[in-house]
Design an enzyme around this catalytic site. Structure first.
Site, PDB file in Angstrom:
ATOM      1  N   LYS A 194       0.874  -1.179   0.000  1.00  0.00           N
ATOM      2  CA  LYS A 194       0.000   0.000   0.000  1.00  0.00           C
ATOM      3  C   LYS A 194       0.908   1.225   0.000  1.00  0.00           C
ATOM      4  O   LYS A 194       1.494   1.576   1.020  1.00  0.00           O
ATOM      5  CB  LYS A 194      -0.923  -0.003   1.222  1.00  0.00           C
ATOM      6  CG  LYS A 194      -1.885   1.185   1.231  1.00  0.00           C
ATOM      7  CD  LYS A 194      -2.834   1.104   2.404  1.00  0.00           C
ATOM      8  CE  LYS A 194      -3.931   2.150   2.346  1.00  0.00           C
ATOM      9  NZ  LYS A 194      -3.455   3.519   2.130  1.00  0.00           N
ATOM     10  N   ARG A 197      -3.332   8.772  -5.430  1.00  0.00           N
ATOM     11  CA  ARG A 197      -3.984   7.864  -6.368  1.00  0.00           C
ATOM     12  C   ARG A 197      -4.235   8.564  -7.700  1.00  0.00           C
ATOM     13  O   ARG A 197      -4.703   9.702  -7.713  1.00  0.00           O
ATOM     14  CB  ARG A 197      -5.308   7.408  -5.771  1.00  0.00           C
ATOM     15  CG  ARG A 197      -6.028   6.392  -6.623  1.00  0.00           C
ATOM     16  CD  ARG A 197      -7.184   5.826  -5.836  1.00  0.00           C
ATOM     17  NE  ARG A 197      -7.842   4.754  -6.507  1.00  0.00           N
ATOM     18  CZ  ARG A 197      -8.640   3.875  -5.893  1.00  0.00           C
ATOM     19  NH1 ARG A 197      -8.830   3.965  -4.596  1.00  0.00           N
ATOM     20  NH2 ARG A 197      -9.231   2.915  -6.563  1.00  0.00           N
ATOM     21  N   GLU A 254      -0.706   4.403  -7.922  1.00  0.00           N
ATOM     22  CA  GLU A 254      -0.355   5.398  -6.920  1.00  0.00           C
ATOM     23  C   GLU A 254       0.936   6.074  -7.385  1.00  0.00           C
ATOM     24  O   GLU A 254       1.910   5.387  -7.710  1.00  0.00           O
ATOM     25  CB  GLU A 254      -0.151   4.673  -5.578  1.00  0.00           C
ATOM     26  CG  GLU A 254      -0.024   5.558  -4.381  1.00  0.00           C
ATOM     27  CD  GLU A 254      -1.377   5.911  -3.705  1.00  0.00           C
ATOM     28  OE1 GLU A 254      -2.445   5.590  -4.250  1.00  0.00           O
ATOM     29  OE2 GLU A 254      -1.311   6.544  -2.639  1.00  0.00           O
ATOM     30  N   ARG A 282     -17.292   1.162  -1.292  1.00  0.00           N
ATOM     31  CA  ARG A 282     -16.324   0.684  -0.307  1.00  0.00           C
ATOM     32  C   ARG A 282     -16.800  -0.684   0.134  1.00  0.00           C
ATOM     33  O   ARG A 282     -17.927  -0.837   0.580  1.00  0.00           O
ATOM     34  CB  ARG A 282     -16.300   1.643   0.887  1.00  0.00           C
ATOM     35  CG  ARG A 282     -15.227   1.338   1.903  1.00  0.00           C
ATOM     36  CD  ARG A 282     -15.291   2.283   3.091  1.00  0.00           C
ATOM     37  NE  ARG A 282     -15.054   3.671   2.741  1.00  0.00           N
ATOM     38  CZ  ARG A 282     -13.845   4.191   2.510  1.00  0.00           C
ATOM     39  NH1 ARG A 282     -12.772   3.424   2.599  1.00  0.00           N
ATOM     40  NH2 ARG A 282     -13.726   5.454   2.186  1.00  0.00           N
TER      41      ARG A 282
END
Ligand code: AMP
Length: 595
Positions: free
Chosen positions: A264, A269, A314, A431
């Site tokens: 991560k 983003r 990212e 989500r």
């Protein structure tokens, strides 16, 4: 429809507070509009004239609007400002000044010139005319544009009744959104034109981010038309979002025993689109940020072998000497309009790609994640500036933990777990547990940082006297309201406090913003706009705060204990994307389970 009539309906809606009632009235409003008016009206209801990715937000400065109100009504600027400090709503000021004591100028106006459209001030303009006039204002840029915008807005207000002025002022200031979140407008459109196809309407919106397009398609072609709306390079999709967990075991359990784990990365983003029109980059908030990253455009054009694509990744800042990843803050140097070339060489970046949504005419959003990732790897010639996110696929707890440790060592925030299920595609705008983030924060018993919206400020004492020394933070409730969850006063250096106060100055409102629910009286109130990242010790039940009020205990909300600013503002999140009251509730419940 005359804008006057739309304003009367908005006035009715304004009196309602329940979401269901608002949706009912709004949907009947949509049915009253002409087909060609539904799209423009949907933008206007959200204070825009086009989707965000086309820079459609009006967001005129408060000062400019006050000057236009003053000119259109003949009241002095001083009086206009004063009324604003008392009423706290530009719409109310515009309406009030138009009706009282300003007859002279209005009379003069109607006697002398009747405006561009040759109409009497009382006869008003249609919804479409207002929309086009506002579009023109939004499109005006460059030298002298402020003055031009001012006279255009003055003219528009002068041509409108007091009630219409109220809503024009609210639209241009972005304050029409009182209780009117995007999702409320979308639900009302579904109710009006496709009551049995709510999901298709939501998907169309999530894959286009264009409320006007969905609205006019619905009005003209109903649900069938909406189903034909396709993913298209050049038009951003709402990003898929992750749930959070603080245990690898839980993650593996939720993902059926086996999952992909990825680094991560701690950056920004980006959704990169290549189409015949060129290559564009969209932020997580679906704004066009192509101008910030010419290097990413170049990398995408040279390292991905396809004519058209949509990929996601990212962007991370890289240390020039060591090639190591730098923290997110370094990337902020790249968020600028001028001096991009210089910033590019001083703050180089790398893109870590983690998804692929479209390639050469083929929509991949319904394909399972492993297939999307495979196609991405096939397309990509990895290099220093563009790579595929580090990844392992495992069912083994220890292997996943070891991968997490190496992610931290390499400068990442943690890992993202992704489901391998072939039933789950790219869920734009939602989500869910198909993606789970796993970060460990040793400093805190809350497993993750929380992002809350600044809605108020408190005067400091002692060393901080004369400055704002703490902030009131709130969580969005998913229905356009912000509910307070804590006061934060630690984690700020003196410089950070000064910078923060400067940054917030343009969001100050004379009284509590109407979308904020608070039992506390702040010394200064802000319009919800800026999102702050904080860490807390735990969540507690609090009679003082209003987040998730009554959900756990009657009369009480949830609050973050011992909140601390991490030093990071989440400029990549809009206020309604901050940690929601629903997420706080889930965090509170999972905290109880661990006890
Ligand atoms: P958060 O912003 O804390 O909710 O975490 C989700 C964000 O992590 C995403 O929106 C991405 O910007 C970022 N991210 C970093 N690495 C990845 C990855 N491998 N997969 C998905 N998202 C990632």
């Amino acid at each position: 429809m005359q804008f006057e009539e739309l304003s009367r309906l908005l006035e009715e809606i304004d009196k309602l507070s329940g979401r269901t009632d608002i949706i009912s009235l709004l949907s009947s409003l949509f049915l009253k509009l002409g087909k060609e008016e539904v799209g423009p009206a949907s933008y206007l209801l959200l204070g825009k004239v086009a989707p965000d990715f086309e820079h459609g937000e009006l967001g005129l400065g408060e000062k400019l609007i006050l000057r236009a109100i003053s000119r259109a009504s003949g009241a002095t600027y001083e009086l206009t400002r004063q009324r604003y400090s008392t009423l706290g709503d530009l719409g109310l000021v515009a309406a009030e000044l138009a009706t009282r004591g300003t007859t002279i100028s209005l009379l003069e106006y109607t006697r002398e010139g009747r405006g561009e459209h040759g109409k009497d001030a009382r006869s008003g303009l249609t919804v479409i005319e207002i929309y086009h006039a506002l579009k023109k204002i939004a499109a005006t840029s460059g030298e002298g544009s402020q003055e031009t915008k001012l006279s255009m807005l003055t003219e528009l207000l002068s041509n409108s009744s007091p009630l219409a002025r109220k809503y024009i002022a609210r639209i241009v200031s972005g304050d029409i959104r009182l209780g009117l979140a995007e999702l409320t407008v979308l639900a009302s459109l579904s109710k009006a034109f496709a009551p049995d196809d709510k999901e298709a309407v939501e998907r169309a919106f999530n894959i286009t981010c264009d409320i006007g397009l969905v609205a006019s398609t619905l009005a003209n072609q109903s649900a069938q038309g909406v189903r034909r709306i396709k993913v298209q390079p050049g038009r951003p999709l709402k990003p898929m979002l992750a749930e959070r967990s603080s245990s690898i075991d839980e993650i593996l359990r939720r993902m059926g025993g086996r999952a992909a784990f990825e680094y991560k990365y701690d950056g920004e983003r980006v959704q990169i689109h290549k189409s015949r029109e060129g290559t564009k980059i969209f932020s997580r908030r679906t704004e066009d940020i192509t101008g910030h990253f010419p290097d990413v455009v170049k990398a995408a054009n040279t390292k991905l072998s396809a004519q058209e694509f949509i990929v996601e990744g990212e962007v991370v800042a890289i240390d020039q000497e060591s090639g190591r990843m730098l923290p997110f803050q370094e990337l902020m140097h790249r968020r600028r309009k001028h001096g991009v070339e210089e910033a590019m060489s001083r703050y180089p970046t790398r893109v870590e790609l983690f998804d692929l949504l479209f390639v050469d005419g083929r929509d991949f959003t319904k394909e399972p994640y492993p297939k999307r990732r495979n196609r991405l790897v096939q397309l990509l010639s990895p290099s220093e500036d563009m790579a595929a996110a580090e990844q392992i696929v495992t069912d083994d707890h220890d292997r996943a933990e070891a991968f997490f440790e190496s992610a931290l060592e390499d400068g990442c925030e943690g890992v993202m777990a992704k489901t391998l299920s072939n039933k789950v595609g790219y869920e734009a705008g939602s989500r869910g547990w198909a993606w789970i983030k796993y970060k460990r924060d040793y400093k805190s018993s809350l497993a993750d940082t929380i992002d809350l919206v600044i809605v108020g400020g408190f005067h400091g004492r002692g060393k901080r006297a004369g400055k704002i020394g703490g902030y009131l933070l709130a969580a969005p409730n998913g229905q356009g309201r912000y509910e307070t969850a804590c006061k934060v006063a630690t984690g700020f250096s003196d410089e950070a406090l000064v910078e923060m106060e400067d940054k917030l100055r343009s969001y100050v409102t004379p009284s509590r913003h109407p979308s904020v629910d608070s039992r506390l009286e702040a010394d200064v109130w802000y319009r919800p706009a800026i999102v702050m990242e904080i860490l807390g010790a735990e969540l507690t039940i609090s009679p003082v705060h209003t987040a998730a009020l009554d959900e756990i205990r009657k009369g009480s909300g949830l609050a973050v204990r011992f909140p601390r600013y991490t030093g990071r503002l989440r400029t990549d999140k809009s206020p309604d994307e901050a940690t929601s009251t629903q997420e706080l509730l889930e965090m509170y419940r999972s905290q109880l389970k661990k006890l």
